[in-house]
Design a protein around this motif. Structure first.
Motif, PDB file in Angstrom:
ATOM      1  N   THR A  56      -7.385   1.720  -3.367  1.00  0.00           N
ATOM      2  CA  THR A  56      -6.803   0.388  -3.428  1.00  0.00           C
ATOM      3  C   THR A  56      -6.524  -0.119  -2.015  1.00  0.00           C
ATOM      4  O   THR A  56      -6.445   0.669  -1.072  1.00  0.00           O
ATOM      5  N   THR A  57      -6.378  -1.448  -1.900  1.00  0.00           N
ATOM      6  CA  THR A  57      -6.060  -2.050  -0.593  1.00  0.00           C
ATOM      7  C   THR A  57      -4.558  -2.096  -0.350  1.00  0.00           C
ATOM      8  O   THR A  57      -4.110  -2.661   0.652  1.00  0.00           O
ATOM      9  N   ALA A  58      -3.787  -1.562  -1.259  1.00  0.00           N
ATOM     10  CA  ALA A  58      -2.323  -1.694  -1.188  1.00  0.00           C
ATOM     11  C   ALA A  58      -1.758  -1.096   0.096  1.00  0.00           C
ATOM     12  O   ALA A  58      -2.220  -0.069   0.587  1.00  0.00           O
ATOM     13  N   GLU A  59      -0.726  -1.786   0.621  1.00  0.00           N
ATOM     14  CA  GLU A  59      -0.009  -1.304   1.797  1.00  0.00           C
ATOM     15  C   GLU A  59       1.482  -1.477   1.573  1.00  0.00           C
ATOM     16  O   GLU A  59       1.911  -2.342   0.798  1.00  0.00           O
ATOM     17  N   THR A  60       2.281  -0.689   2.279  1.00  0.00           N
ATOM     18  CA  THR A  60       3.728  -0.789   2.175  1.00  0.00           C
ATOM     19  C   THR A  60       4.233  -1.921   3.069  1.00  0.00           C
ATOM     20  O   THR A  60       3.879  -1.980   4.256  1.00  0.00           O
ATOM     21  N   PRO A  61       5.051  -2.861   2.547  1.00  0.00           N
ATOM     22  CA  PRO A  61       5.598  -3.941   3.385  1.00  0.00           C
ATOM     23  C   PRO A  61       6.455  -3.370   4.520  1.00  0.00           C
ATOM     24  O   PRO A  61       7.111  -2.329   4.351  1.00  0.00           O
ATOM     25  N   PRO A  62       6.438  -3.999   5.661  1.00  0.00           N
ATOM     26  CA  PRO A  62       7.239  -3.496   6.782  1.00  0.00           C
ATOM     27  C   PRO A  62       8.736  -3.687   6.550  1.00  0.00           C
ATOM     28  O   PRO A  62       9.150  -4.488   5.704  1.00  0.00           O
ATOM     29  N   LYS A  63       9.548  -2.985   7.335  1.00  0.00           N
ATOM     30  CA  LYS A  63      10.998  -3.148   7.254  1.00  0.00           C
ATOM     31  C   LYS A  63      11.378  -4.580   7.636  1.00  0.00           C
ATOM     32  O   LYS A  63      10.777  -5.179   8.535  1.00  0.00           O
ATOM     33  N   GLY A  64      12.364  -5.102   6.923  1.00  0.00           N
ATOM     34  CA  GLY A  64      12.845  -6.438   7.235  1.00  0.00           C
ATOM     35  C   GLY A  64      12.018  -7.553   6.640  1.00  0.00           C
ATOM     36  O   GLY A  64      12.251  -8.723   6.949  1.00  0.00           O
TER      37      GLY A  64
END
Length: 260
Positions: A56-64
């Protein structure tokens, strides 16, 4: 034990000695175990993709970023955009123990036990009570097993096979098999198994000289060589006592097969 040999016209003149395998004790549990082993060996493996949820192309959103730090599918304007990827920390997550295609689901059985099951199933073909309890129509049959002369193996026309089966008193069971065809309930109708069919008589021959061609259009009738016999053929569904017609040469060969 001696049994009379029927001619193609149904006359019983000469007698032959039955092979010792027909004196074997009938072992229903052993027969059923062998049949289940044969059926389970044909089960098609199934399982989930070993990389399910990972491609999948999914990524974790950055902090903040103001959103929960769960991996989300990238993009916009289509159904999966922004969706949480299939991962252990998302609701539902992966299945803990999904089916695994590498798992061997075949029921194991020893060679000696498998051989015993075939011998036991052969012996069951001479028992009138067992054959009748399976649902076969044997009103015109006084003694089992039915043995017919070797000329039966040379018949190539369905009409002639029908005449012989009528003279042997087996044709009523073929009619039962023909009339017993019914439409299956459930989704099996859409999966290539629309009709349920009754099991009819089994013809065991020593050599195919045309009999397979002559019998292939008869509903419920199966023709097999002695070397091809198995517990599943002699006891469909694991229930012993199938109505069986033997030729003289088949009896000789089955004696050779089980005397080794």
């Amino acid at each position: 034990m001696r049994v009379k040999v029927s001619s193609l016209e149904g006359k019983k003149d000469e007698q032959v000695e039955l092979p010792k395998v027909f004196a074997e004790d009938v072992r229903p549990k052993i027969i059923r175990r062998a049949v289940i082993s044969a059926q389970s060996s044909r089960v098609q493996p199934k399982g989930v993709n070993s990389r399910a949820g990972m491609e999948t192309t999914a990524e974790t959103p950055p902090k903040g970023s103001g959103s929960t730090r769960v991996r989300r599918v990238k993009g916009q304007g289509y159904h999966a955009a922004g969706r949480g990827a299939w991962a252990p920390q998302t609701a539902g997550g992966r299945r803990a123990h999904p089916p695994k295609s590498e798992r061997d689901k075949a029921e194991k059985i020893n060679k000696k036990e498998k051989n015993l099951a075939v011998r036991s199933a052969v012996s069951a073909t001479k028992d009138l009570d067992l054959v009748s309890s399976r649902g076969h129509v044997i009103d015109e049959i006084d003694l089992l097993p039915i043995v017919v002369e070797d000329e039966f193996e040379e018949i190539k026309k369905t009409r002639e096979v029908k005449e012989v089966l009528e003279s042997l008193g087996v044709w009523k069971d073929v009619k039962r098999a023909k009339e017993g065809r019914s439409v299956r309930s459930g989704k099996g109708k859409m999966r290539g198994r629309r009709y349920k069919k009754k099991v009819g008589p089994l013809l065991v021959v020593g050599e195919d000289k045309g009999i397979i061609r002559g019998s292939r259009n008869l509903p419920g009738v199966d023709v097999f060589l002695v070397d091809e016999l198995s517990a599943e053929i002699l006891a469909p569904g694991g229930v012993a006592g199938r109505l069986t017609v033997w030729t003289e040469s088949a009896l000789e060969k089955i004696n050779e097969r089980f005397s080794k």
